[in-house]
Write a protein that holds these residues in place. Structure first.
Motif, PDB file in Angstrom:
ATOM      1  N   ARG B 132       2.131  11.708   5.161  1.00  0.00           N
ATOM      2  CA  ARG B 132       1.878  10.376   4.627  1.00  0.00           C
ATOM      3  C   ARG B 132       1.779   9.396   5.793  1.00  0.00           C
ATOM      4  N   SER B 173      -4.645   3.761  -0.529  1.00  0.00           N
ATOM      5  CA  SER B 173      -3.640   4.301   0.384  1.00  0.00           C
ATOM      6  C   SER B 173      -3.630   3.578   1.730  1.00  0.00           C
ATOM      7  N   VAL B 224      -1.120   4.987  -9.322  1.00  0.00           N
ATOM      8  CA  VAL B 224      -0.128   4.963  -8.255  1.00  0.00           C
ATOM      9  C   VAL B 224       1.132   5.640  -8.780  1.00  0.00           C
ATOM     10  N   GLN B 226       4.074   9.291  -8.458  1.00  0.00           N
ATOM     11  CA  GLN B 226       4.392  10.659  -8.036  1.00  0.00           C
ATOM     12  C   GLN B 226       3.162  11.560  -8.018  1.00  0.00           C
ATOM     13  N   LYS B 229      -1.569   8.099  -6.338  1.00  0.00           N
ATOM     14  CA  LYS B 229      -1.583   7.720  -4.923  1.00  0.00           C
ATOM     15  C   LYS B 229      -0.214   7.185  -4.498  1.00  0.00           C
ATOM     16  N   ILE B 230       0.162   7.514  -3.291  1.00  0.00           N
ATOM     17  CA  ILE B 230       1.374   6.967  -2.690  1.00  0.00           C
ATOM     18  C   ILE B 230       0.911   5.810  -1.817  1.00  0.00           C
ATOM     19  N   GLY B 250       5.806   6.130  -5.952  1.00  0.00           N
ATOM     20  CA  GLY B 250       4.578   5.836  -5.225  1.00  0.00           C
ATOM     21  C   GLY B 250       4.582   4.516  -4.490  1.00  0.00           C
TER      22      GLY B 250
END
Lengths: 245, 296
Positions: B132, B173, B224, B226, B229-230, B250
Protein backbone atom coordinates in the motif's frame (compact mmCIF):
# COMPACT_ATOMS: atom_id res chain seq x y z
CA UNK A 1 -20.67 -30.25 -14.85
CA UNK A 2 -19.01 -30.83 -11.51
CA UNK A 3 -18.16 -27.83 -9.32
CA UNK A 4 -15.65 -27.87 -6.47
CA UNK A 5 -16.25 -25.19 -3.84
CA UNK A 6 -13.45 -24.61 -1.31
CA UNK A 7 -14.92 -23.40 1.97
CA UNK A 8 -12.97 -21.54 4.64
CA UNK A 9 -13.99 -21.26 8.28
CA UNK A 10 -13.46 -17.70 9.53
CA UNK A 11 -14.20 -15.75 12.66
CA UNK A 12 -17.51 -13.84 12.48
CA UNK A 13 -16.77 -11.18 9.84
CA UNK A 14 -19.00 -8.66 11.60
CA UNK A 15 -17.39 -9.04 15.05
CA UNK A 16 -14.74 -6.68 16.37
CA UNK A 17 -11.63 -8.85 16.46
CA UNK A 18 -8.53 -7.97 18.46
CA UNK A 19 -5.08 -9.50 18.82
CA UNK A 20 -4.42 -11.45 22.00
CA UNK A 21 -2.42 -9.41 24.53
CA UNK A 22 0.39 -11.98 24.13
CA UNK A 23 0.51 -11.25 20.40
CA UNK A 24 0.31 -14.98 19.68
CA UNK A 25 -2.96 -14.94 17.80
CA UNK A 26 -6.42 -13.47 17.49
CA UNK A 27 -8.66 -13.20 20.52
CA UNK A 28 -11.65 -15.20 19.32
CA UNK A 29 -13.05 -16.01 22.77
CA UNK A 30 -16.83 -15.86 22.69
CA UNK A 31 -16.91 -15.19 18.94
CA UNK A 32 -18.83 -17.26 16.41
CA UNK A 33 -17.24 -18.83 13.37
CA UNK A 34 -18.85 -18.77 9.95
CA UNK A 35 -18.32 -19.80 6.36
CA UNK A 36 -16.13 -17.11 4.80
CA UNK A 37 -18.80 -14.81 3.31
CA UNK A 38 -17.16 -14.79 -0.11
CA UNK A 39 -17.12 -18.61 -0.15
CA UNK A 40 -20.79 -18.59 0.79
CA UNK A 41 -21.48 -16.41 -2.25
CA UNK A 42 -19.50 -18.91 -4.37
CA UNK A 43 -21.52 -21.80 -2.99
CA UNK A 44 -24.79 -19.95 -3.58
CA UNK A 45 -23.78 -19.41 -7.20
CA UNK A 46 -22.94 -23.10 -7.59
CA UNK A 47 -26.33 -24.06 -6.16
CA UNK A 48 -28.06 -21.71 -8.61
CA UNK A 49 -26.11 -23.29 -11.49
CA UNK A 50 -27.36 -26.68 -10.36
CA UNK A 51 -30.91 -25.37 -10.06
CA UNK A 52 -30.65 -24.08 -13.64
CA UNK A 53 -29.46 -27.49 -14.80
CA UNK A 54 -25.95 -26.25 -15.65
CA UNK A 55 -24.23 -28.20 -12.88
CA UNK A 56 -24.83 -31.77 -11.76
CA UNK A 57 -22.62 -32.21 -8.70
CA UNK A 58 -21.40 -29.75 -6.07
CA UNK A 59 -18.54 -30.74 -3.78
CA UNK A 60 -17.55 -28.54 -0.85
CA UNK A 61 -14.03 -28.97 0.52
CA UNK A 62 -12.31 -27.57 3.58
CA UNK A 63 -8.78 -27.97 4.89
CA UNK A 64 -8.62 -27.56 8.64
CA UNK A 65 -9.45 -28.96 12.05
CA UNK A 66 -12.47 -31.05 13.03
CA UNK A 67 -14.24 -27.84 14.12
CA UNK A 68 -14.68 -27.03 10.41
CA UNK A 69 -17.36 -29.73 10.23
CA UNK A 70 -19.90 -27.09 11.30
CA UNK A 71 -19.23 -24.97 8.21
CA UNK A 72 -19.27 -28.02 5.94
CA UNK A 73 -22.62 -29.15 7.41
CA UNK A 74 -23.96 -25.70 6.66
CA UNK A 75 -22.55 -25.96 3.11
CA UNK A 76 -24.48 -29.21 2.68
CA UNK A 77 -27.60 -27.48 3.98
CA UNK A 78 -27.14 -24.67 1.47
CA UNK A 79 -27.01 -27.22 -1.33
CA UNK A 80 -23.65 -28.96 -1.69
CA UNK A 81 -24.14 -32.65 -2.52
CA UNK A 82 -21.05 -33.84 -0.74
CA UNK A 83 -18.40 -32.40 1.57
CA UNK A 84 -14.77 -33.31 2.17
CA UNK A 85 -12.91 -32.29 5.32
CA UNK A 86 -9.16 -32.59 4.83
CA UNK A 87 -8.14 -32.77 8.45
CA UNK A 88 -5.08 -31.00 9.75
CA UNK A 89 -4.07 -28.93 12.73
CA UNK A 90 -1.14 -27.34 10.85
CA UNK A 91 -0.87 -23.59 10.37
CA UNK A 92 -1.86 -22.89 6.75
CA UNK A 93 -1.19 -20.21 4.18
CA UNK A 94 -2.39 -19.68 0.59
CA UNK A 95 0.59 -21.64 -0.75
CA UNK A 96 -0.16 -24.72 1.38
CA UNK A 97 -3.90 -24.54 0.77
CA UNK A 98 -3.65 -24.06 -2.99
CA UNK A 99 -1.16 -26.93 -3.30
CA UNK A 100 -3.47 -29.25 -1.35
CA UNK A 101 -6.56 -28.10 -3.28
CA UNK A 102 -4.72 -28.69 -6.57
CA UNK A 103 -4.08 -32.31 -5.53
CA UNK A 104 -7.79 -32.76 -4.78
CA UNK A 105 -8.80 -31.10 -8.04
CA UNK A 106 -6.63 -33.55 -9.96
CA UNK A 107 -8.45 -36.42 -8.28
CA UNK A 108 -11.98 -35.01 -8.37
CA UNK A 109 -11.69 -33.52 -11.88
CA UNK A 110 -14.15 -30.64 -11.48
CA UNK A 111 -15.07 -28.51 -14.50
CA UNK A 112 -15.11 -25.43 -12.32
CA UNK A 113 -13.63 -24.37 -9.00
CA UNK A 114 -15.73 -21.58 -7.55
CA UNK A 115 -14.44 -19.82 -4.43
CA UNK A 116 -14.30 -16.53 -2.56
CA UNK A 117 -11.85 -13.89 -3.75
CA UNK A 118 -10.40 -13.76 -0.26
CA UNK A 119 -10.96 -14.96 3.28
CA UNK A 120 -12.15 -12.24 5.61
CA UNK A 121 -9.70 -13.23 8.34
CA UNK A 122 -6.42 -12.96 6.48
CA UNK A 123 -7.61 -10.79 3.56
CA UNK A 124 -4.87 -12.28 1.36
CA UNK A 125 -6.61 -12.74 -1.96
CA UNK A 126 -4.17 -15.36 -3.30
CA UNK A 127 -5.53 -18.89 -3.05
CA UNK A 128 -7.72 -18.89 -6.19
CA UNK A 129 -5.01 -17.48 -8.42
CA UNK A 130 -2.35 -19.81 -6.98
CA UNK A 131 -4.64 -22.80 -7.44
CA UNK A 132 -5.35 -21.83 -11.06
CA UNK A 133 -1.58 -21.48 -11.62
CA UNK A 134 -0.85 -24.91 -10.13
CA UNK A 135 -3.50 -26.53 -12.30
CA UNK A 136 -2.54 -24.39 -15.31
CA UNK A 137 -6.22 -23.48 -15.72
CA UNK A 138 -7.53 -20.08 -16.78
CA UNK A 139 -8.74 -17.80 -14.00
CA UNK A 140 -11.34 -15.09 -13.60
CA UNK A 141 -11.11 -13.23 -10.31
CA UNK A 142 -13.52 -10.76 -8.63
CA UNK A 143 -16.58 -12.17 -10.46
CA UNK A 144 -19.81 -10.17 -10.20
CA UNK A 145 -21.70 -12.16 -12.86
CA UNK A 146 -21.17 -15.65 -14.31
CA UNK A 147 -22.87 -17.05 -17.39
CA UNK A 148 -22.37 -20.60 -18.64
CA UNK A 149 -21.14 -20.89 -22.23
CA UNK A 150 -21.03 -24.10 -24.27
CA UNK A 151 -17.64 -25.14 -22.87
CA UNK A 152 -16.69 -22.34 -20.53
CA UNK A 153 -17.95 -19.22 -18.83
CA UNK A 154 -18.49 -15.57 -19.50
CA UNK A 155 -17.52 -13.71 -16.36
CA UNK A 156 -18.08 -10.07 -15.49
CA UNK A 157 -15.23 -9.02 -13.24
CA UNK A 158 -14.98 -6.05 -10.95
CA UNK A 159 -11.80 -4.13 -11.72
CA UNK A 160 -9.98 -1.06 -10.44
CA UNK A 161 -11.58 0.92 -13.25
CA UNK A 162 -15.07 -0.55 -13.15
CA UNK A 163 -15.92 -3.77 -14.93
CA UNK A 164 -14.49 -6.16 -17.44
CA UNK A 165 -16.11 -9.09 -19.23
CA UNK A 166 -13.88 -12.11 -19.87
CA UNK A 167 -14.41 -15.53 -21.38
CA UNK A 168 -12.70 -18.54 -19.85
CA UNK A 169 -12.68 -22.10 -21.12
CA UNK A 170 -13.41 -24.89 -18.65
CA UNK A 171 -11.99 -26.22 -16.46
CA UNK A 172 -11.39 -22.86 -14.79
CA UNK A 173 -11.01 -21.21 -11.41
CA UNK A 174 -13.43 -18.35 -10.73
CA UNK A 175 -13.14 -16.27 -7.55
CA UNK A 176 -16.20 -14.30 -6.56
CA UNK A 177 -16.85 -10.80 -5.29
CA UNK A 178 -19.61 -9.38 -3.11
CA UNK A 179 -22.11 -8.43 -5.75
CA UNK A 180 -22.40 -11.80 -7.48
CA UNK A 181 -25.48 -12.79 -5.51
CA UNK A 182 -27.26 -12.64 -2.17
CA UNK A 183 -26.86 -16.01 -0.41
CA UNK A 184 -30.05 -17.72 0.72
CA UNK A 185 -31.02 -18.00 4.34
CA UNK A 186 -30.82 -21.52 5.73
CA UNK A 187 -33.14 -22.40 8.56
CA UNK A 188 -32.16 -24.91 11.23
CA UNK A 189 -34.33 -27.75 9.80
CA UNK A 190 -32.31 -27.55 6.59
CA UNK A 191 -29.10 -27.97 8.56
CA UNK A 192 -30.51 -30.99 10.38
CA UNK A 193 -31.73 -32.50 7.12
CA UNK A 194 -28.26 -32.12 5.62
CA UNK A 195 -26.95 -34.56 8.24
CA UNK A 196 -27.86 -37.38 5.88
CA UNK A 197 -25.58 -36.03 3.14
CA UNK A 198 -22.05 -37.50 2.90
CA UNK A 199 -19.23 -35.73 4.75
CA UNK A 200 -15.94 -37.48 4.08
CA UNK A 201 -12.99 -37.04 6.41
CA UNK A 202 -9.66 -37.32 4.66
CA UNK A 203 -5.96 -36.89 5.34
CA UNK A 204 -3.93 -34.29 3.42
CA UNK A 205 -2.42 -35.37 0.10
CA UNK A 206 0.45 -32.88 0.35
CA UNK A 207 2.95 -31.73 2.98
CA UNK A 208 1.06 -28.45 3.63
CA UNK A 209 4.31 -26.47 3.60
CA UNK A 210 3.79 -22.80 4.38
CA UNK A 211 5.78 -20.02 2.71
CA UNK A 212 4.67 -17.21 5.00
CA UNK A 213 4.80 -17.53 8.78
CA UNK A 214 3.04 -15.12 11.09
CA UNK A 215 5.37 -14.14 13.89
CA UNK A 216 3.02 -11.93 15.90
CA UNK A 217 -0.28 -10.10 15.93
CA UNK A 218 -0.87 -6.57 17.22
CA UNK A 219 -3.65 -4.03 17.44
CA UNK A 220 -3.02 -0.92 15.39
CA UNK A 221 -3.04 2.39 17.27
CA UNK A 222 -6.61 3.58 17.55
CA UNK A 223 -7.59 6.88 15.98
CA UNK A 224 -8.67 9.14 18.80
CA UNK A 225 -12.05 10.76 18.56
CA UNK A 226 -11.82 14.37 17.45
CA UNK A 227 -14.02 17.37 17.98
CA UNK A 228 -17.70 17.97 17.33
CA UNK A 229 -18.80 21.22 15.77
CA UNK A 230 -22.29 22.69 15.79
CA UNK A 231 -22.49 24.76 12.63
CA UNK A 232 -21.23 24.74 9.07
CA UNK A 233 -19.19 27.88 9.75
CA UNK A 234 -17.42 26.13 12.62
CA UNK A 235 -16.91 23.11 10.36
CA UNK A 236 -15.36 25.27 7.63
CA UNK A 237 -13.05 26.91 10.18
CA UNK A 238 -12.06 23.54 11.70
CA UNK A 239 -11.24 22.03 8.28
CA UNK A 240 -9.32 25.15 7.23
CA UNK A 241 -7.30 25.02 10.48
CA UNK A 242 -6.07 21.51 9.62
CA UNK A 243 -4.20 22.85 6.58
CA UNK A 244 -5.26 20.02 4.28
CA UNK A 245 -7.06 21.97 1.57
CA UNK B 1 21.65 -12.15 -4.78
CA UNK B 2 19.07 -9.83 -3.27
CA UNK B 3 17.45 -7.62 -5.86
CA UNK B 4 14.00 -6.08 -6.22
CA UNK B 5 11.89 -5.93 -9.36
CA UNK B 6 9.06 -3.41 -9.32
CA UNK B 7 6.24 -4.39 -11.69
CA UNK B 8 4.04 -1.48 -12.75
CA UNK B 9 0.97 -1.67 -14.96
CA UNK B 10 1.60 1.92 -16.06
CA UNK B 11 3.48 5.09 -15.01
CA UNK B 12 0.95 5.92 -12.27
CA UNK B 13 1.88 2.68 -10.48
CA UNK B 14 5.55 3.46 -10.91
CA UNK B 15 5.11 6.87 -9.27
CA UNK B 16 3.94 5.07 -6.12
CA UNK B 17 6.91 2.69 -6.01
CA UNK B 18 9.70 5.00 -4.79
CA UNK B 19 8.79 4.86 -1.12
CA UNK B 20 8.60 1.09 -1.06
CA UNK B 21 11.86 0.60 -2.97
CA UNK B 22 13.62 3.01 -0.61
CA UNK B 23 12.21 1.32 2.50
CA UNK B 24 13.25 -2.15 1.31
CA UNK B 25 16.75 -0.86 0.61
CA UNK B 26 17.77 -3.37 -2.06
CA UNK B 27 19.12 -2.55 -5.54
CA UNK B 28 16.20 -2.51 -7.97
CA UNK B 29 14.94 -2.59 -11.52
CA UNK B 30 11.46 -1.92 -12.87
CA UNK B 31 9.20 -3.59 -15.38
CA UNK B 32 6.65 -1.24 -16.91
CA UNK B 33 3.90 -3.18 -18.69
CA UNK B 34 2.48 -0.13 -20.48
CA UNK B 35 3.62 3.46 -20.86
CA UNK B 36 7.11 4.98 -20.69
CA UNK B 37 9.49 6.11 -18.02
CA UNK B 38 13.14 7.00 -17.72
CA UNK B 39 13.08 6.55 -13.94
CA UNK B 40 12.31 3.28 -12.19
CA UNK B 41 15.62 1.63 -11.35
CA UNK B 42 18.94 0.64 -12.85
CA UNK B 43 17.11 -1.09 -15.67
CA UNK B 44 13.64 -0.13 -16.78
CA UNK B 45 12.12 -2.91 -18.84
CA UNK B 46 9.36 -1.50 -21.02
CA UNK B 47 6.85 -3.90 -22.50
CA UNK B 48 4.91 -1.15 -24.28
CA UNK B 49 1.59 -3.02 -24.17
CA UNK B 50 -1.41 -0.97 -25.28
CA UNK B 51 -3.85 -3.12 -23.30
CA UNK B 52 -2.96 -5.21 -20.27
CA UNK B 53 -3.58 -8.90 -21.08
CA UNK B 54 -5.37 -11.19 -18.60
CA UNK B 55 -3.21 -12.54 -15.76
CA UNK B 56 -3.30 -16.18 -16.88
CA UNK B 57 -1.97 -15.29 -20.35
CA UNK B 58 1.18 -13.49 -19.16
CA UNK B 59 1.97 -15.03 -15.76
CA UNK B 60 3.94 -17.93 -17.27
CA UNK B 61 6.23 -15.64 -19.23
CA UNK B 62 6.65 -13.25 -16.31
CA UNK B 63 7.47 -16.16 -13.97
CA UNK B 64 10.44 -16.97 -16.19
CA UNK B 65 11.46 -13.31 -16.37
CA UNK B 66 11.34 -12.60 -12.63
CA UNK B 67 12.93 -15.77 -11.32
CA UNK B 68 16.34 -14.16 -10.77
CA UNK B 69 14.91 -11.55 -8.37
CA UNK B 70 14.65 -12.10 -4.61
CA UNK B 71 11.74 -9.64 -4.32
CA UNK B 72 9.01 -8.75 -6.80
CA UNK B 73 6.71 -5.92 -5.77
CA UNK B 74 3.51 -4.37 -7.10
CA UNK B 75 1.34 -1.49 -5.93
CA UNK B 76 -1.70 -3.15 -4.29
CA UNK B 77 -4.71 -3.16 -6.60
CA UNK B 78 -7.22 -5.68 -7.88
CA UNK B 79 -5.22 -6.28 -11.03
CA UNK B 80 -1.91 -6.61 -9.20
CA UNK B 81 -3.33 -9.20 -6.79
CA UNK B 82 -4.79 -11.07 -9.76
CA UNK B 83 -1.39 -11.25 -11.47
CA UNK B 84 1.06 -11.42 -8.55
CA UNK B 85 -0.64 -14.42 -6.89
CA UNK B 86 -0.74 -16.26 -10.22
CA UNK B 87 3.02 -15.79 -10.75
CA UNK B 88 3.74 -16.66 -7.11
CA UNK B 89 1.67 -19.83 -7.60
CA UNK B 90 3.68 -20.86 -10.65
CA UNK B 91 6.97 -20.32 -8.80
CA UNK B 92 5.64 -21.70 -5.49
CA UNK B 93 6.92 -18.50 -3.91
CA UNK B 94 5.87 -16.61 -0.79
CA UNK B 95 3.53 -13.67 -1.22
CA UNK B 96 2.70 -10.82 1.13
CA UNK B 97 -0.59 -9.08 0.33
CA UNK B 98 -0.99 -5.39 1.21
CA UNK B 99 2.35 -4.83 2.94
CA UNK B 100 2.21 -1.69 5.11
CA UNK B 101 5.64 -1.91 6.69
CA UNK B 102 9.07 -3.52 6.33
CA UNK B 103 11.16 -4.73 9.26
CA UNK B 104 13.75 -6.45 7.11
CA UNK B 105 13.83 -7.93 3.60
CA UNK B 106 12.27 -11.08 5.08
CA UNK B 107 9.87 -9.55 7.63
CA UNK B 108 6.85 -7.45 6.74
CA UNK B 109 3.79 -5.94 8.39
CA UNK B 110 0.37 -6.48 6.87
CA UNK B 111 -3.22 -5.81 7.98
CA UNK B 112 -5.75 -8.59 8.50
CA UNK B 113 -9.40 -8.89 9.65
CA UNK B 114 -10.28 -5.67 7.81
CA UNK B 115 -7.30 -3.87 9.33
CA UNK B 116 -8.37 -4.60 12.92
CA UNK B 117 -5.12 -6.50 13.48
CA UNK B 118 -1.60 -6.00 12.13
CA UNK B 119 0.37 -9.19 11.54
CA UNK B 120 4.16 -9.40 11.45
CA UNK B 121 5.04 -12.06 8.89
CA UNK B 122 8.24 -13.78 7.84
CA UNK B 123 8.91 -15.00 4.32
CA UNK B 124 12.07 -16.34 2.70
CA UNK B 125 12.91 -15.15 -0.83
CA UNK B 126 11.74 -15.31 -3.48
CA UNK B 127 8.89 -13.20 -2.14
CA UNK B 128 6.12 -11.43 -4.02
CA UNK B 129 4.69 -8.34 -2.39
CA UNK B 130 1.74 -6.09 -3.08
CA UNK B 131 2.16 -2.95 -1.00
CA UNK B 132 0.00 0.00 0.00
CA UNK B 133 1.87 3.10 -1.22
CA UNK B 134 0.24 5.38 1.37
CA UNK B 135 2.19 3.57 4.10
CA UNK B 136 5.58 4.39 2.57
CA UNK B 137 6.90 7.96 2.53
CA UNK B 138 7.17 9.19 -1.06
CA UNK B 139 10.65 8.98 -2.57
CA UNK B 140 12.11 9.38 -6.03
CA UNK B 141 12.99 6.34 -8.09
CA UNK B 142 16.43 6.40 -9.68
CA UNK B 143 16.92 7.02 -13.38
CA UNK B 144 18.13 4.07 -15.41
CA UNK B 145 18.57 2.40 -18.75
CA UNK B 146 15.42 1.69 -20.71
CA UNK B 147 15.33 -1.86 -22.07
CA UNK B 148 12.53 -2.68 -24.53
CA UNK B 149 10.90 -6.03 -23.82
CA UNK B 150 8.41 -8.06 -25.83
CA UNK B 151 5.47 -9.75 -24.13
CA UNK B 152 3.51 -12.23 -26.21
CA UNK B 153 0.41 -13.40 -24.30
CA UNK B 154 -0.22 -17.16 -24.21
CA UNK B 155 -3.71 -18.63 -24.72
CA UNK B 156 -6.07 -18.21 -21.79
CA UNK B 157 -8.95 -16.06 -20.64
CA UNK B 158 -10.01 -13.42 -23.13
CA UNK B 159 -11.29 -9.90 -22.50
CA UNK B 160 -14.55 -9.28 -24.34
CA UNK B 161 -15.31 -5.83 -22.95
CA UNK B 162 -13.73 -3.49 -20.41
CA UNK B 163 -14.42 -0.17 -18.72
CA UNK B 164 -12.05 2.56 -19.82
CA UNK B 165 -10.13 4.80 -17.50
CA UNK B 166 -12.34 7.83 -16.92
CA UNK B 167 -10.63 11.17 -17.20
CA UNK B 168 -11.40 14.06 -14.90
CA UNK B 169 -11.30 13.22 -11.22
CA UNK B 170 -8.11 11.97 -9.59
CA UNK B 171 -7.71 8.27 -8.87
CA UNK B 172 -9.15 7.35 -5.45
CA UNK B 173 -6.04 5.59 -4.20
CA UNK B 174 -3.89 8.65 -4.97
CA UNK B 175 -6.33 11.50 -4.27
CA UNK B 176 -5.42 14.18 -1.71
CA UNK B 177 -9.08 15.00 -1.05
CA UNK B 178 -11.98 12.54 -1.16
CA UNK B 179 -15.66 13.28 -0.71
CA UNK B 180 -17.42 10.02 0.05
CA UNK B 181 -21.04 9.11 0.55
CA UNK B 182 -23.42 6.36 1.54
CA UNK B 183 -26.99 5.28 0.99
CA UNK B 184 -28.57 8.58 2.16
CA UNK B 185 -27.44 10.06 -1.18
CA UNK B 186 -30.63 8.41 -2.55
CA UNK B 187 -29.83 7.89 -6.23
CA UNK B 188 -27.05 8.14 -8.81
CA UNK B 189 -28.01 11.63 -9.98
CA UNK B 190 -28.12 13.06 -6.45
CA UNK B 191 -24.85 11.31 -5.60
CA UNK B 192 -23.17 12.85 -8.62
CA UNK B 193 -24.58 16.34 -8.08
CA UNK B 194 -24.13 16.64 -4.32
CA UNK B 195 -20.88 14.67 -3.76
CA UNK B 196 -19.42 15.17 -7.21
CA UNK B 197 -20.08 18.90 -6.99
CA UNK B 198 -18.08 19.33 -3.81
CA UNK B 199 -15.33 16.94 -4.98
CA UNK B 200 -14.88 18.90 -8.20
CA UNK B 201 -14.86 22.19 -6.33
CA UNK B 202 -12.02 20.86 -4.16
CA UNK B 203 -10.21 19.08 -6.99
CA UNK B 204 -10.83 15.79 -5.21
CA UNK B 205 -12.10 12.30 -5.91
CA UNK B 206 -15.45 10.73 -5.08
CA UNK B 207 -15.83 7.61 -2.96
CA UNK B 208 -18.75 5.45 -1.85
CA UNK B 209 -19.77 2.86 0.70
CA UNK B 210 -20.58 -0.71 -0.19
CA UNK B 211 -24.28 0.01 0.49
CA UNK B 212 -24.23 2.90 -1.99
CA UNK B 213 -22.64 0.68 -4.62
CA UNK B 214 -24.92 -2.30 -3.93
CA UNK B 215 -28.02 -0.13 -4.34
CA UNK B 216 -26.76 1.29 -7.63
CA UNK B 217 -26.19 4.82 -6.33
CA UNK B 218 -22.48 4.67 -7.16
CA UNK B 219 -20.37 2.58 -9.57
CA UNK B 220 -18.34 -0.27 -8.06
CA UNK B 221 -14.93 1.25 -8.75
CA UNK B 222 -15.72 3.99 -6.22
CA UNK B 223 -16.19 1.56 -3.31
CA UNK B 224 -13.92 2.33 -0.38
CA UNK B 225 -13.27 -0.28 2.30
CA UNK B 226 -11.96 -3.74 3.12
CA UNK B 227 -12.90 -5.18 -0.25
CA UNK B 228 -12.85 -1.95 -2.22
CA UNK B 229 -10.18 0.72 -2.45
CA UNK B 230 -7.92 1.55 0.47
CA UNK B 231 -7.45 5.30 0.57
CA UNK B 232 -5.23 7.69 2.52
CA UNK B 233 -6.03 11.26 1.47
CA UNK B 234 -5.16 14.39 3.44
CA UNK B 235 -8.89 15.05 3.80
CA UNK B 236 -11.68 12.44 3.77
CA UNK B 237 -15.17 13.89 3.98
CA UNK B 238 -17.63 11.12 4.95
CA UNK B 239 -21.18 12.23 4.21
CA UNK B 240 -24.03 10.02 5.35
CA UNK B 241 -21.62 7.19 6.19
CA UNK B 242 -22.31 5.34 9.43
CA UNK B 243 -18.82 3.79 9.53
CA UNK B 244 -18.94 -0.01 9.31
CA UNK B 245 -15.76 -1.88 10.26
CA UNK B 246 -15.38 -2.77 6.58
CA UNK B 247 -15.56 0.86 5.47
CA UNK B 248 -13.31 2.09 8.26
CA UNK B 249 -10.68 -0.45 7.14
CA UNK B 250 -10.34 1.54 3.95
CA UNK B 251 -10.05 5.05 5.38
CA UNK B 252 -8.18 4.94 8.65
CA UNK B 253 -4.87 6.10 7.21
CA UNK B 254 -6.51 9.35 6.09
CA UNK B 255 -4.88 12.40 7.64
CA UNK B 256 -8.11 14.21 8.54
CA UNK B 257 -11.53 12.54 8.58
CA UNK B 258 -14.62 14.74 8.59
CA UNK B 259 -17.95 13.07 9.42
CA UNK B 260 -21.30 14.53 8.48
CA UNK B 261 -24.19 12.40 9.72
CA UNK B 262 -27.69 12.93 11.06
CA UNK B 263 -27.17 10.13 13.59
CA UNK B 264 -24.96 11.39 16.41
CA UNK B 265 -24.37 7.81 17.56
CA UNK B 266 -22.93 6.66 14.20
CA UNK B 267 -19.58 4.86 14.75
CA UNK B 268 -17.90 7.12 12.19
CA UNK B 269 -17.78 9.82 14.88
CA UNK B 270 -15.46 7.60 16.94
CA UNK B 271 -12.71 7.96 14.34
CA UNK B 272 -13.52 11.35 12.82
CA UNK B 273 -11.24 14.30 13.57
CA UNK B 274 -14.09 16.70 12.99
CA UNK B 275 -17.74 15.73 13.24
CA UNK B 276 -21.03 17.48 12.73
CA UNK B 277 -24.44 16.00 13.47
CA UNK B 278 -26.41 17.43 10.58
CA UNK B 279 -28.11 16.67 7.28
CA UNK B 280 -25.56 16.24 4.52
CA UNK B 281 -27.92 17.93 2.07
CA UNK B 282 -27.65 21.10 4.17
CA UNK B 283 -23.94 20.87 4.84
CA UNK B 284 -22.34 19.84 1.54
CA UNK B 285 -23.63 22.72 -0.63
CA UNK B 286 -22.59 25.18 2.08
CA UNK B 287 -19.11 23.63 2.22
CA UNK B 288 -18.85 24.03 -1.52
CA UNK B 289 -19.67 27.73 -1.14
CA UNK B 290 -17.63 28.44 1.97
CA UNK B 291 -14.50 26.26 2.06
CA UNK B 292 -11.41 28.32 1.23
CA UNK B 293 -10.04 27.38 -2.16
CA UNK B 294 -13.23 25.68 -3.34
CA UNK B 295 -14.15 26.58 -6.88
CA UNK B 296 -17.83 27.24 -7.25
Amino acid sequence: MRILIPIKRVVDPYAKVRALPSGEGLDTAGLKFEINPFDEIALEEAVRMKERGEATELIAITIGGSECEEQLRKSLAIGADKAILVETTSALDPSAVSTELAAWAKELQPDLILMGKQGTENDENQTGQRLAAKLDWPQATFASKIEKLASGFQVTRETDLGEEVVEVAQPAVITVDLRLNEPRYIALPGIIKARSKPLERATPKTALTVKVKTRSYANPPARGAGIRVNSVDELVAAIAAKGVL
Amino acid sequence: MSRLLLIAFDESDLNSCGGFATALGLPYDALLLSGNSTVGGEKIFQAGLTAIPTADTVAGLLAVFVHTYSHVAFVSSMRSKDLAARIAGILDAAMITDAIGIESPTTFLRPMVAGAVIATVDAEPPVFITFRPSNFAPAELTAGTVVPMGIEPAPGSKVVKASAKTAGRPDLSQAKIIVSGGKPLKDAATFETVLGGLADALGGAVGATRAAVDTGIAPNELQVGQTGKIVAPNLYIAAGISGSTQHMAGIKDSKVIVAINKDGDAPIFEVADIGIVADLFDVLPQLQAKLPGARS
